[in-house]
Design a protein around this motif. Structure first.
Motif, PDB file in Angstrom:
ATOM      1  N   GLY A 181       0.835  -1.186   0.000  1.00  0.00           N
ATOM      2  CA  GLY A 181       0.000   0.000   0.000  1.00  0.00           C
ATOM      3  C   GLY A 181       0.874   1.241   0.000  1.00  0.00           C
ATOM      4  N   VAL A 182       0.267   2.387   0.263  1.00  0.00           N
ATOM      5  CA  VAL A 182       1.013   3.646   0.228  1.00  0.00           C
ATOM      6  C   VAL A 182       2.169   3.640   1.226  1.00  0.00           C
ATOM      7  N   GLU A 186       6.170   3.509   0.394  1.00  0.00           N
ATOM      8  CA  GLU A 186       6.996   4.665   0.761  1.00  0.00           C
ATOM      9  C   GLU A 186       8.245   4.211   1.498  1.00  0.00           C
ATOM     10  N   ILE A 207      -0.854  -3.190  -7.516  1.00  0.00           N
ATOM     11  CA  ILE A 207      -0.660  -2.321  -6.374  1.00  0.00           C
ATOM     12  C   ILE A 207      -1.250  -0.939  -6.639  1.00  0.00           C
ATOM     13  N   LEU A 208      -1.725  -0.305  -5.571  1.00  0.00           N
ATOM     14  CA  LEU A 208      -2.291   1.048  -5.649  1.00  0.00           C
ATOM     15  C   LEU A 208      -3.264   1.176  -6.815  1.00  0.00           C
ATOM     16  N   VAL A 211      -4.318   4.516  -8.543  1.00  0.00           N
ATOM     17  CA  VAL A 211      -3.322   5.337  -9.231  1.00  0.00           C
ATOM     18  C   VAL A 211      -3.239   4.912 -10.699  1.00  0.00           C
ATOM     19  N   ILE A 216       2.271   3.757 -12.018  1.00  0.00           N
ATOM     20  CA  ILE A 216       2.684   2.612 -11.201  1.00  0.00           C
ATOM     21  C   ILE A 216       3.760   1.800 -11.913  1.00  0.00           C
ATOM     22  N   TYR A 344      -3.684  13.743  -4.400  1.00  0.00           N
ATOM     23  CA  TYR A 344      -3.051  12.664  -3.653  1.00  0.00           C
ATOM     24  C   TYR A 344      -1.541  12.818  -3.778  1.00  0.00           C
ATOM     25  N   ILE A 346       1.925  10.692  -2.827  1.00  0.00           N
ATOM     26  CA  ILE A 346       2.523   9.443  -2.349  1.00  0.00           C
ATOM     27  C   ILE A 346       4.026   9.659  -2.346  1.00  0.00           C
ATOM     28  N   THR A 348       6.832   8.184  -2.185  1.00  0.00           N
ATOM     29  CA  THR A 348       7.827   7.185  -2.548  1.00  0.00           C
ATOM     30  C   THR A 348       9.030   7.918  -3.147  1.00  0.00           C
TER      31      THR A 348
END
Length: 474
Positions: A181-182, A186, A207-208, A211, A216, A344, A346, A348
């Protein structure tokens, strides 16, 4: 003691809700444990994790490596204390800011654990004392804590949850992250950026899901370039600590993975379990989340809820706004926000941000669209910063040129997204970016490059139509 409003929780939602009510001339009290003053956002969540990210980017010289070589770092030996020092400094300063804001607005703070005695009475149990507070209105903003699996041997050292990651005394050589997840991604990307071997495990194959898929794909490619291993569609079977302090993870598929540290990041559970909600008939779902209407009002008229406790999107930014709106609505100052245009972020490495519709959403809704893109390496600023990767994508209506969404991956993505958010909110078109002068050199110039890219595609389509008509005449 009686107040116009009691707020349970001092995180982003609680702070802004309390201050908004105080600005309206109401008497306000906030209840929280002293160790959690400022909420999870300040202790183990948003602020520490994003500060840790910045410390990693700086100390490991990630942006300078394009100029000074792959092995460049600010200092020869970097340890956990180097990273945490910056985190603690920011935490202390932010806590001071929060304390000052609440004091200036005459918000009273009560430290302890809160629970309901009845619909308008809250009991605060502190160290050796008990206080009874009453209020005409109550805002529940008590936040969340990490979900733990009963069969995982958490020890706070080698087997940890996300709230314990900053307490590590040494950096691992191999990190196993369960949960893509987020939060899991991260932290995985931060450790990967430090040259630590990372394995990401998740039972989902994608995943995600909210998004844009292209974004991704770029994130996964970037992480795999840093030797991150993805084990998607996999489920944990067994986790055990070995004698050499390593963690052995066995998957249901039979795969065995070993690492120095095991991070469990599969989601969060609300802190409503201690509030005695049964006493007032306030129901929650299996994760303790409270249902609210568009005014953030629960099924009990004078009790509101905001922040992570009400569920998705559970972002610090949205929580702040929810707390403010809840207070405005409860004190007859109706206020709304656009749920369609929430940005949003994120964090990462590389950073991701988005606003509006994704390609998947437009396709599912059968809405025709076109897109324009720009790469950071096309920009002079990208070269100056030494940014290897970065990408901006604008989705728009090919007929009206109105924007549908903006999606960014790369340096300062969460800052850049607000330009697209403003144009979307005002009903702007791709022509705005084409005709606007951006400072040069900047990363914001990517909007202009992406606009030209999108408009050029439309011109190419028109040329093709003209040529087809001519061929038909012949």
């Amino acid at each position: 003691m009686h107040f116009d409003l009691i707020v349970i929780g001092s995180g982003p939602a609680g702070q802004k809700g309390a201050i908004a009510a105080a600005k309206l001339g109401r008497s306000v009290a906030i209840i929280d444990r002293q160790a959690m003053y400022g909420g999870v956002s300040l202790h183990g969540g948003t602020i520490p994790s994003k500060t840790l990210r910045e410390a990693i980017l700086f100390l490991f010289g990630l942006h300078q490596r394009a100029f000074y070589g792959h092995d460049y770092t600010v200092k020869e030996e970097i340890n956990h204390e180097d990273l945490i020092m910056r985190v603690r400094m920011v935490e202390e300063r932010e806590m001071s800011v929060i304390r000052d804001q609440l004091k200036r607005n005459h918000v009273q703070m009560f430290f302890g654990t809160a629970h309901f005695r009845n619909e308008k009475t809250v009991v605060v149990i502190g160290e050796g004392n008990e206080q009874v507070l009453t209020a005409d209105n109550i805002l529940i903003a008590c936040g969340t804590h990490p979900i733990r699996h009963a069969n995982i041997p958490f020890d706070g050292e080698t087997v940890i949850d996300v709230d314990q990651i900053l307490d590590l005394t040494d950096l691992p050589k191999k990190l196993i992250v369960v949960g893509a997840g987020v939060i899991g991604l991260e932290y995985a990307s931060m450790f990967a950026a430090m040259g630590i071997g990372v394995t990401i495990i998740d039972q989902r194959t994608e995943i995600l899901g909210f998004v844009d898929r292209e974004i991704i794909d770029r994130l996964k490619f970037s992480l795999m370039e840093q030797h991150t291993v993805f084990r998607l569609g996999e489920t944990l079977a067994h986790v055990e600590k070995e004698r050499n302090n390593q963690v052995k993870v066995t998957l249901e598929s039979g795969k065995v993975i070993r690492g120095d540290t095991f991070l469990y990041a599969v989601g969060r559970q609300t802190n409503t379990d201690t509030l005695n909600l049964e006493a007032i008939g306030l129901k929650t779902d299996k994760k303790g989340r409270i249902s609210v209407n568009e005014d953030f009002q629960t099924n009990i008229d004078h009790i509101y809820a905001a922040g992570d406790v009400i569920g998705f999107p559970a972002l610090a930014a949205t929580s702040m706004e929810q707390g403010r709106l809840a207070s405005c609505n409860m004190f007859c100052h109706p206020a709304k926000t656009s749920h369609e245009l929430l940005p949003y972020g994120i964090y990462t490495i590389p950073e991701i941000s988005m606003v509006g519709k994704t390609e998947q959403e437009l396709t599912d809704a059968k809405i025709p669209y076109e897109f324009g893109t720009a790469r950071y390496d096309e920009l002079a600023k990208g070269q100056i910063l030494g940014v290897k990767s970065g990408f901006v994508k604008i989705l728009f209506d090919p007929k009206t040129l109105k924007l549908f969404g903006v999606h960014i991956i790369g340096e300062q993505a969460a800052e850049l997204i607000h330009i697209g958010q403003a144009v979307l909110a005002l009903g702007g078109t791709l022509q705005y970016f084409r005709d606007t002068v951006f400072n040069y050199p900047t990363l914001a110039e990517a909007y202009k490059v992406a606009a030209f890219n999108g408009l050029n595609k439309l011109q190419e389509d028109n040329i093709c139509h003209i040529e087809s008509d001519r061929c038909g005449d012949e």
